[in-house]
Motif scaffolding. Structure first.
Motif, short mmCIF file in Angstrom:
data_model
loop_
_atom_site.label_atom_id
_atom_site.label_comp_id
_atom_site.label_asym_id
_atom_site.label_seq_id
_atom_site.Cartn_x
_atom_site.Cartn_y
_atom_site.Cartn_z
N SER A 70 48.42 -4.93 -2.94
CA SER A 70 47.24 -4.08 -3.51
C SER A 70 47.01 -2.84 -2.71
CB SER A 70 45.92 -5.12 -3.34
OG SER A 70 45.05 -4.60 -4.08
N ILE A 71 47.30 -1.68 -3.46
CA ILE A 71 47.16 -0.55 -2.91
C ILE A 71 45.81 0.50 -3.11
CG2 ILE A 71 48.28 1.88 -2.66
CD1 ILE A 71 50.73 0.35 -3.09
N TRP A 72 44.88 0.65 -1.97
CA TRP A 72 43.75 1.43 -2.56
C TRP A 72 44.02 2.99 -2.06
CZ3 TRP A 72 39.17 -2.06 0.09
CH2 TRP A 72 39.78 -3.51 -0.50
N PHE A 73 44.14 3.55 -2.95
CA PHE A 73 44.58 5.03 -2.95
C PHE A 73 43.60 5.95 -3.24
CE2 PHE A 73 46.36 8.96 -4.83
CZ PHE A 73 46.98 9.53 -3.72
N GLN B 263 35.72 -2.58 5.35
CA GLN B 263 35.15 -3.90 5.81
C GLN B 263 35.39 -4.75 4.40
OE1 GLN B 263 33.51 -5.36 8.49
NE2 GLN B 263 33.85 -7.01 7.15
N ASN B 264 35.42 -3.99 3.05
CA ASN B 264 35.62 -4.69 1.97
C ASN B 264 37.06 -5.35 2.07
OD1 ASN B 264 35.40 -5.54 -0.53
ND2 ASN B 264 35.43 -3.59 -1.47
N ALA B 265 38.00 -4.72 2.58
CA ALA B 265 39.14 -5.24 2.70
C ALA B 265 39.23 -6.52 3.24
CB ALA B 265 40.13 -4.25 3.06
N CYS B 266 38.58 -6.26 4.65
CA CYS B 266 38.44 -7.55 5.50
C CYS B 266 37.78 -8.80 4.75
CB CYS B 266 37.85 -7.11 6.73
SG CYS B 266 38.73 -6.30 7.88
N ASP B 267 36.88 -8.54 3.99
CA ASP B 267 35.92 -9.40 3.43
C ASP B 267 36.95 -10.14 2.27
OD1 ASP B 267 33.85 -8.95 4.97
OD2 ASP B 267 32.90 -7.80 3.55
N ASN B 268 37.49 -9.20 1.42
CA ASN B 268 38.74 -9.81 0.54
C ASN B 268 39.55 -10.91 1.09
OD1 ASN B 268 37.24 -8.01 -1.48
ND2 ASN B 268 39.20 -7.05 -1.88
N LEU B 269 40.02 -10.59 2.30
CA LEU B 269 41.05 -11.48 2.78
C LEU B 269 40.42 -12.39 3.86
CD1 LEU B 269 43.63 -8.53 3.58
CD2 LEU B 269 43.62 -10.29 1.72
N GLU C 146 52.43 -21.09 6.85
CA GLU C 146 51.14 -21.13 6.49
C GLU C 146 50.30 -20.69 7.98
OE1 GLU C 146 52.79 -24.56 9.12
OE2 GLU C 146 53.42 -23.33 7.16
N LYS C 147 51.12 -20.47 9.15
CA LYS C 147 50.63 -19.92 10.29
C LYS C 147 50.43 -18.28 10.30
CE LYS C 147 50.35 -24.04 12.22
NZ LYS C 147 49.26 -24.51 12.70
N ILE C 148 50.95 -17.82 9.24
CA ILE C 148 50.95 -16.29 9.43
C ILE C 148 49.58 -15.56 8.75
CG2 ILE C 148 52.29 -14.17 8.68
CD1 ILE C 148 54.80 -15.94 7.96
N LYS C 149 49.07 -14.80 9.69
CA LYS C 149 47.79 -14.16 9.35
C LYS C 149 47.69 -12.74 8.39
CE LYS C 149 46.24 -17.00 12.55
NZ LYS C 149 45.66 -18.28 11.98
N PRO C 150 46.59 -12.73 7.79
CA PRO C 150 46.88 -11.43 6.83
C PRO C 150 46.81 -10.17 7.42
CG PRO C 150 44.73 -12.60 6.82
CD PRO C 150 45.53 -13.47 7.65
N ILE C 151 47.28 -9.44 6.63
CA ILE C 151 47.52 -7.83 7.32
C ILE C 151 46.76 -6.78 6.29
CG2 ILE C 151 49.16 -6.19 8.10
CD1 ILE C 151 51.15 -8.91 8.02
N PRO D 27 58.80 -12.88 3.72
CA PRO D 27 58.05 -12.32 2.63
C PRO D 27 56.36 -11.94 2.83
CG PRO D 27 59.36 -14.05 1.88
CD PRO D 27 59.61 -14.01 3.47
N LYS D 28 55.73 -12.72 3.95
CA LYS D 28 54.53 -12.75 4.19
C LYS D 28 54.23 -11.74 4.97
CE LYS D 28 51.51 -16.33 4.03
NZ LYS D 28 50.79 -17.65 4.12
N MET D 29 55.12 -10.95 5.63
CA MET D 29 54.90 -9.88 6.38
C MET D 29 54.41 -8.67 5.65
SD MET D 29 57.88 -9.97 9.46
CE MET D 29 57.66 -8.56 10.15
N LEU D 30 54.49 -8.59 4.23
CA LEU D 30 54.05 -7.72 3.45
C LEU D 30 52.37 -7.72 3.41
CD1 LEU D 30 55.10 -5.94 1.04
CD2 LEU D 30 54.09 -7.79 -0.45
N PRO D 31 51.76 -6.42 3.83
CA PRO D 31 50.47 -6.28 3.97
C PRO D 31 49.93 -6.73 2.67
CG PRO D 31 51.50 -4.65 4.81
CD PRO D 31 52.66 -5.38 4.27
N SER D 32 48.74 -7.73 2.67
CA SER D 32 47.80 -7.88 1.45
C SER D 32 47.31 -6.79 0.95
CB SER D 32 47.18 -9.02 1.99
OG SER D 32 47.53 -10.01 2.46
N ILE D 33 46.75 -5.87 1.60
CA ILE D 33 45.84 -4.79 1.20
C ILE D 33 46.30 -3.46 2.06
CG2 ILE D 33 43.59 -3.40 1.16
CD1 ILE D 33 42.35 -6.32 0.75
N VAL D 34 46.88 -2.29 1.16
CA VAL D 34 47.05 -1.37 1.84
C VAL D 34 46.11 0.03 1.64
CG1 VAL D 34 48.82 0.73 1.81
CG2 VAL D 34 49.56 -1.56 1.60
#
Length: 364
Positions: free
Chosen positions: A1-4, A13-19, A120-125, A158-165
């Protein structure tokens, strides 16, 4: 998901809340730490985040593991990776490694090594690039130097892909002209090598050709006019496109560049820029028709291989890129060693023609 868009960083903060990130760790490099960018990001968060900035320009495995210690000691639950490729790669590495029990090097991008990880242990980025070059924000891998062998290793999951950019051109305005040039040439190397790779991936091919077109239109403007938001924004997009496109493969530009960066700590984008015309010439018989199509697409005055080569040489000259390797490193004592490293580099498999270590020695 890219916010441009301009000032989208205010939505962090909205990005943190989403994740559902309650306690992020900001990971960046010492250069970005000295600017006001991190203070701005912290001012938009509901509570001030801790910062880890022990990141080298060619990051090492130890940079990641020191960050893992900070992450775990602080009981963090997500990463905000801010900066160029080094800061974003280390941020991705920390989020990946924070609860793994195996060594970082056990997850090298070979075969299905990534399946060794506890997914399952990989944290969101959340990734916030401040340069338009590596495109690490849209990549599922990170590159780290292994200290004992001085080799650059690609770590993949695959889960090293950031969730929000968040692509905010405002954050790239402070980038000095020489870094605008070097990182822009890195984005060009990604798109160009992906485009020339012989592997079959039409989606990546389309992204690569349009990325090159955007760089052709906007890189020089971004270099000359640091506050030109249209140019800065377009280069950010082209950078993200480059790392998306190189799912299709890279080639000898990166194979040559990785050992030089690992041993001599040169800037990755600059090193790619130096090698680019030499590799194009070496690969000519495998890419000439494809380069002609590309030259026509970006409307070069002479839409053939020579016309494209002239554009690359003129672009490097206008961006003040050195013409030869001896302007980056002071000796040639490691050429034999680096030639073997380049031949063994994962990027070599994507080169349009087959090369051996003697070819790489000739190129060095």
């Amino acid at each position: 998901s890219i916010w441009f868009g301009l000032n989208r960083v205010k939505e962090i903060q909205n990005a943190c809340d989403n994740l559902q990130i309650k306690k992020p760790l900001i990971v960046t490099d010492p250069g970005i730490q000295k600017t006001d960018i991190i203070d701005k990001i912290n001012s938009y968060l509901s509570s001030i985040a801790s910062i880890y900035s022990e990141v080298q320009s060619n990051p090492t495995g130890q940079n990641v593991m020191n960050g893992v210690q900070i992450f775990n000691d602080g009981k963090h639950d997500g990463v905000i990776a801010v900066g160029g490729g080094s800061g974003m790669d280390v941020g991705k590495g920390i989020a990946f490694m924070c609860e793994q029990t195996r060594s970082l090097w056990d997850f090298e991008d070979i075969g299905d090594y990534w399946t060794r990880a506890k997914s399952e242990k990989i944290k969101p980025i959340i990734a916030i690039p401040t340069t338009a070059g590596t495109g690490s924000e849209t990549g599922r891998a990170a590159v780290f130097t292994k200290e004992d062998t001085h080799e650059k290793k690609i770590i993949f999951h695959p889960k090293m892909l950031p969730s929000i950019v968040i692509l905010d051109p405002y954050l790239t305005i402070a980038l000095p002209p020489h870094l605008t040039a070097f990182t822009g040439m890195d984005a060009l190397a990604h798109c160009l090598e992906a485009y020339c790779s012989p592997f079959f991936h039409p989606l990546s091919q389309g992204i690569a050709i349009e990325g090159i077109s955007i760089i052709h239109k906007y890189l020089l403007t971004a270099f000359k006019e640091s506050k030109n938001i249209e140019a800065r924004g377009n280069m950010l997009v082209a950078s993200s496109m480059g790392s998306t496109a190189f799912q299709k493969g890279l080639g000898a530009i990166h194979s040559l560049s990785h050992p030089v960066g690992a041993i001599y700590n040169t800037h990755h984008g600059l090193t790619n820029a130096v090698f680019m015309p030499y590799v194009l010439l070496k690969n000519k018989k495998g890419i000439e028709n494809r380069i002609e199509s590309l030259a026509r697409y970006i409307n070069l005055p002479n839409p053939n291989f020579d016309g494209f080569m002239k554009w690359i040489l003129d672009l490097r000259s206008n961006l003040e890129v050195p013409h030869t390797l001896k302007e980056l490193i002071k000796d040639d004592k490691k050429f034999d060693e680096m030639s073997v490293m380049a031949f063994n580099d994962p990027s070599t498999g994507g080169n349009p023609i087959q090369l051996d270590d003697k070819d790489f020695l000739q190129l060095y």
